[in-house]
Design a protein around this motif. Structure first.
Motif, short mmCIF file in Angstrom:
data_model
loop_
_atom_site.label_atom_id
_atom_site.label_comp_id
_atom_site.label_asym_id
_atom_site.label_seq_id
_atom_site.Cartn_x
_atom_site.Cartn_y
_atom_site.Cartn_z
N ARG A 1 0.84 -1.20 0.00
CA ARG A 1 0.00 0.00 0.00
C ARG A 1 0.87 1.26 0.00
NH1 ARG A 1 -3.06 0.17 4.82
NH2 ARG A 1 -1.92 -1.60 5.64
N ALA A 2 1.99 1.18 0.75
CA ALA A 2 2.88 2.34 0.80
C ALA A 2 3.51 2.61 -0.56
CB ALA A 2 3.95 2.11 1.86
N ALA A 3 3.79 1.54 -1.31
CA ALA A 3 4.37 1.73 -2.64
C ALA A 3 3.42 2.51 -3.54
CB ALA A 3 4.69 0.37 -3.27
N GLY A 4 2.11 2.39 -3.26
CA GLY A 4 1.13 3.11 -4.07
C GLY A 4 0.80 4.48 -3.51
N GLU A 5 1.19 4.72 -2.25
CA GLU A 5 0.87 6.01 -1.63
C GLU A 5 2.09 6.92 -1.54
OE1 GLU A 5 -1.99 7.21 -0.70
OE2 GLU A 5 -3.26 5.43 -0.86
N ASN A 6 3.16 6.35 -1.04
CA ASN A 6 4.34 7.16 -0.78
C ASN A 6 5.60 6.32 -1.00
OD1 ASN A 6 6.28 8.86 0.14
ND2 ASN A 6 5.32 9.28 2.12
N PRO A 7 5.98 6.15 -2.27
CA PRO A 7 7.09 5.25 -2.57
C PRO A 7 8.40 5.65 -1.90
CG PRO A 7 6.29 6.39 -4.55
CD PRO A 7 5.33 6.67 -3.46
N HIS A 8 8.60 6.94 -1.68
CA HIS A 8 9.87 7.36 -1.05
C HIS A 8 9.99 6.78 0.35
CE1 HIS A 8 11.06 9.90 -4.32
NE2 HIS A 8 9.87 10.46 -4.32
N ALA A 9 8.85 6.72 1.07
CA ALA A 9 8.87 6.16 2.42
C ALA A 9 9.27 4.70 2.38
CB ALA A 9 7.50 6.32 3.06
N VAL A 10 8.83 4.00 1.32
CA VAL A 10 9.18 2.58 1.20
C VAL A 10 10.68 2.43 1.01
CG1 VAL A 10 8.84 0.50 -0.17
CG2 VAL A 10 6.92 2.03 0.26
N GLU A 11 11.24 3.27 0.15
CA GLU A 11 12.69 3.21 -0.08
C GLU A 11 13.45 3.53 1.20
OE1 GLU A 11 14.69 2.54 -2.92
OE2 GLU A 11 12.86 1.70 -3.79
N ALA A 12 12.89 4.50 1.98
CA ALA A 12 13.55 4.88 3.22
C ALA A 12 13.61 3.71 4.20
CB ALA A 12 12.82 6.07 3.85
N GLN A 13 12.65 2.80 4.07
CA GLN A 13 12.64 1.61 4.93
C GLN A 13 13.62 0.55 4.42
OE1 GLN A 13 10.53 0.77 7.71
NE2 GLN A 13 10.27 3.00 7.72
N GLY A 14 14.27 0.83 3.32
CA GLY A 14 15.22 -0.13 2.77
C GLY A 14 14.56 -1.19 1.90
N LEU A 15 13.30 -0.94 1.53
CA LEU A 15 12.62 -1.90 0.64
C LEU A 15 12.66 -1.37 -0.79
CD1 LEU A 15 9.52 -2.58 2.89
CD2 LEU A 15 11.41 -4.15 2.46
N SER A 16 12.50 -2.28 -1.76
CA SER A 16 12.55 -1.86 -3.16
C SER A 16 11.14 -1.64 -3.69
CB SER A 16 13.28 -2.91 -3.99
OG SER A 16 12.93 -2.77 -5.34
N VAL A 17 10.83 -0.39 -4.03
CA VAL A 17 9.53 -0.07 -4.63
C VAL A 17 9.33 -0.87 -5.92
CG1 VAL A 17 8.16 1.75 -5.71
CG2 VAL A 17 9.45 2.23 -3.65
N GLY A 18 10.41 -0.94 -6.70
CA GLY A 18 10.34 -1.65 -7.98
C GLY A 18 9.92 -3.09 -7.80
N ALA A 19 10.58 -3.78 -6.86
CA ALA A 19 10.28 -5.20 -6.66
C ALA A 19 8.84 -5.38 -6.19
CB ALA A 19 11.25 -5.80 -5.64
N ILE A 20 8.40 -4.52 -5.27
CA ILE A 20 7.03 -4.64 -4.75
C ILE A 20 6.02 -4.43 -5.87
CG2 ILE A 20 5.32 -3.55 -3.25
CD1 ILE A 20 7.64 -2.91 -1.33
N ARG A 21 6.28 -3.40 -6.68
CA ARG A 21 5.31 -3.10 -7.75
C ARG A 21 5.27 -4.20 -8.80
NH1 ARG A 21 5.70 3.44 -8.87
NH2 ARG A 21 4.43 4.02 -7.07
N ILE A 22 6.46 -4.67 -9.22
CA ILE A 22 6.46 -5.74 -10.23
C ILE A 22 5.77 -6.97 -9.67
CG2 ILE A 22 7.92 -7.34 -11.53
CD1 ILE A 22 9.87 -5.21 -12.00
#
Lengths: 315, 349
Positions: free
Chosen positions: A178-199
């Protein structure tokens, strides 16, 4: 009006509502996952076609029904992976890629069908999923026929809503999605990959869309024919909006929608059908979808980063 | 994962080489598909080319098929330039065809008066069909992709109703088709004896017109500004809503002319299979042309050639005609990727 009342108290009407809703539920959940992660998947219509074809073809070629469902899902996931790669890391227009995927998947299904069955005019049939008899429940008077005479795939559709809701709202994975769809920068800040989550979301979502398509050839009907998906994918996109991007509400929307669809089919056979041309009845699903979009336009909150590509390093 | 870095000054090798690579990839895919079907890829290609331009008849067929695609391609190109996602060219085409038949068969006007009125009526009808979704977008924020898509289905049912009811040809032996246009209300052929009508010339004129509009007028500038950045355009004092409405009227009108030209130039009447997805194919045509109006002409000819060639090829070889649809969808995806990579470099990290 008595005609409508007669329809509403017939058990077969309610059974039809659940049956008509099933493919929509699968595909709507699939689209919902994609959009919650920030990707609009306009490949849905074509992915449903490839699912309908792949599932049916597997069974026609001698595979089991569940194998067919699995093959349909894999086929959908393959097109989902293509969609994901093009729209997520490359950030290409989700509109253009989605429509391209729809055209590609549809044409691939038709090509493969003609290749497998060059001369066929009457689409061959398979033995589809049979009604699942639930001891006790299925034998209840009226209720048994109305609610508990469905195929396993319909029950899977309802289970799918519960699983999607559970994962979205009760797991760290759902939170990240859900965060990847709302605030991707926050996801990256957590050390997660927005790209991987979205794909990942697009692949899984596309798999579900394909199962929705497979429901048509393996449970609702028993053959594959051209144009059979007939805009259902686009309707599911409207249902996601109508459901305000929430699984439960989207399920309600799909049921409501299926209710109107089942009603119009039955109304055609009544006195009304003598007066009103049948095309008007067939228009109802599409008109309702547009109406749903209009009604929800002011209320629903769109995922903030929907259709916004994320390129790391860009701020 | 990977990241995209903009390239300040792309080399000519990059700007030309990558699109060429996209074409090669499409050809390779086609070869693979033909091989799967058990045919010789080179022979299959040969048959497609021969079927598209191998004879005078084939070439005229390709030009005829390209005509509606130029119109729908222009309709899409104009709209997409403003980032107005008009996926409803199919519905607008049928609206135009419908108006053409109604004016041409019901009013009993003499040809020289009927033809311009038919074209004008078609443009108005197509423009109105797109106006609804655009007003819903600008006033209520309803996404136009879904509404224009759904309108295609609604329009198809509406046409089917008319052809079985009020517009049904009483002499049609029960077939759901409209009465035919009178002889003098048909578009004449450009050269007597050659099966190519003035609709093709009209399509070329429209392409030139759109090009002039985009490059030489204020509206063209505004459309580009809105498409590039609606917020910035609004800030610069451009009335974004009004520009989108104007774009929609032009786009819908162009798509409707495809219906006018098919009915008045080629078929003579309206049936529910008038358009084999010309509206949807217009999206591919426009994208392959990179939304350039003059490019649309070239790309429509190319796409039409593939379709006509594949039809002819599939009669001779055991390769299904749907190979054309796969090729064009793949070409579209390869091409948008190639164009992106002319401007960005993929780096790790």
């Amino acid at each position: 009006m008595t005609e409508i009342a007669d329809i509403l108290i017939s058990a077969s009407f309610w059974a039809a509502v659940l049956r008509i809703a099933s493919p929509l539920i699968f595909a709507t959940m699939g689209e919902l996952i994609c959009e919650r992660a920030g990707v609009l998947n306009l490949g849905i219509e074509g992915i449903m076609v490839i699912g309908a074809f792949a599932g049916w073809m597997t069974v026609y070629a001698g595979g089991g029904l569940w194998t067919g469902v699995a093959v349909a899902m894999l086929a959908g996931m393959a097109f989902g992976a293509l969609h994901g790669v093009l729209t997520v890391p490359f950030g290409l227009s989700q509109h253009v890629v989605g429509l391209g995927i729809t055209l590609l998947a549809t044409a691939s299904a038709y090509y493969a069908y003609r290749l497998a069955l060059p001369e066929v005019t009457n689409p061959p049939r398979i033995e589809p999923f049979q009604t699942l008899h639930i001891p006790g429940l299925s034998d209840l008077p009226w209720l048994g026929q109305a609610l508990f005479s469905q195929t396993a795939l319909t029950w899977a559709a309802f289970a799918c809503v519960a699983i999607v809701a559970l994962v979205l709202y009760r797991t760290p994975l759902g939170l990240a999605l859900r965060a990847a769809g709302e605030n991707p920068h926050a996801v990256e800040a957590q050390g997660l990959s927005v790209g991987a989550i979205r794909i990942g979301a697009v692949i899984v979502g596309s798999g579900l869309m394909a199962v929705g398509g497979a429901f048509l050839t393996m449970s609702a009907f028993s053959s594959f024919f051209f144009e059979m998906v007939n805009g259902r994918g686009w309707i599911c996109i409207a249902l996601v909006v109508f459901g305000a991007w929430k699984p439960g509400k989207a399920l309600l929307g799909a049921l409501l929608f299926a209710g109107f669809d089942a009603l119009q089919v039955r109304l055609q056979q009544t006195g009304m059908g003598q007066v009103v041309p049948y095309q008007v009845f067939l228009m109802i699903p599409y008109l309702l979808s547009i109406l749903a979009l209009i009604l929800m336009s002011r209320r629903a909150r769109v995922p903030a980063a929907l259709m916004t590509p994320f390129n790391r390093g860009e701020r | 994962m990977m990241r995209l870095d903009p390239i300040a000054a792309p080399s000519p090798a990059r700007t030309l080489g990558l699109p060429a690579l996209a074409i090669l990839a499409t050809i390779a895919l086609a070869a693979g598909l033909a091989a799967i079907a058990g045919a010789n890829p080179l022979e299959t290609f040969g048959l497609i080319v021969k079927g598209a331009v191998g004879s005078r008849f084939a070439t005229l067929e390709t030009l005829n098929r390209a005509t509606p695609l130029i119109f729908t391609g222009l309709a899409v190109a104009v709209a997409f330039r403003a980032r107005l996602w008009n996926i409803g060219a199919e519905a607008q085409l049928y609206a135009g065809a419908l108006m053409t038949v109604v004016i041409g068969t019901q009013l009993g006007l003499p040809g020289p008066l009927a033809i311009p009125l038919m074209a004008l009526g078609a443009i108005v009808a197509g423009a109105l069909v797109l106006l609804g979704p655009v007003l819903l977008k600008t006033r209520l924020g309803v996404d136009e992709v879904v509404t224009t898509l759904l309108l295609n289905f609604i329009m198809a049912l509406f046409i089917s109703y008319l052809l079985e009811g009020p517009l049904k040809d009483p002499m049609g032996m029960g077939w759901p088709k409209s009465p035919a246009l009178p002889r003098d209300a048909r578009l004449p052929r450009i050269v007597e004896g050659l099966r190519l009508h003035w609709g093709f010339a009209l399509a070329l004129i429209c392409a030139a017109g759109v090009w002039v509009m985009q490059t030489r007028t204020t509206l063209g500038y505004e459309i580009r500004a809105v498409g590039q950045n609606p917020q910035a355009a609004r800030f610069a004092g451009i009335p974004v809503g009004r520009v989108l409405v104007k774009t929609a009227l032009i786009s819908g009108g162009l798509a409707a002319l495809a219906g006018f030209s098919e009915v008045a130039g080629l078929k003579g009447n309206l049936t529910s299979d008038l358009s084999p997805d010309f509206g949807y194919t217009g999206i591919i045509v426009a994208m392959l042309a990179l939304l350039h109006p003059l490019g649309v002409v070239v790309s429509a000819l190319f796409v039409a050639g593939i379709f006509v060639g594949a039809d002819s090829m599939s009669r001779a070889a055991e390769v299904p005609t749907y190979i054309a649809d796969i090729l064009l969808a793949a070409a579209l995806l390869f091409m948008v990727l190639a164009i992106l990579l002319t401007r960005y470099r993929v780096v790790r990290g």
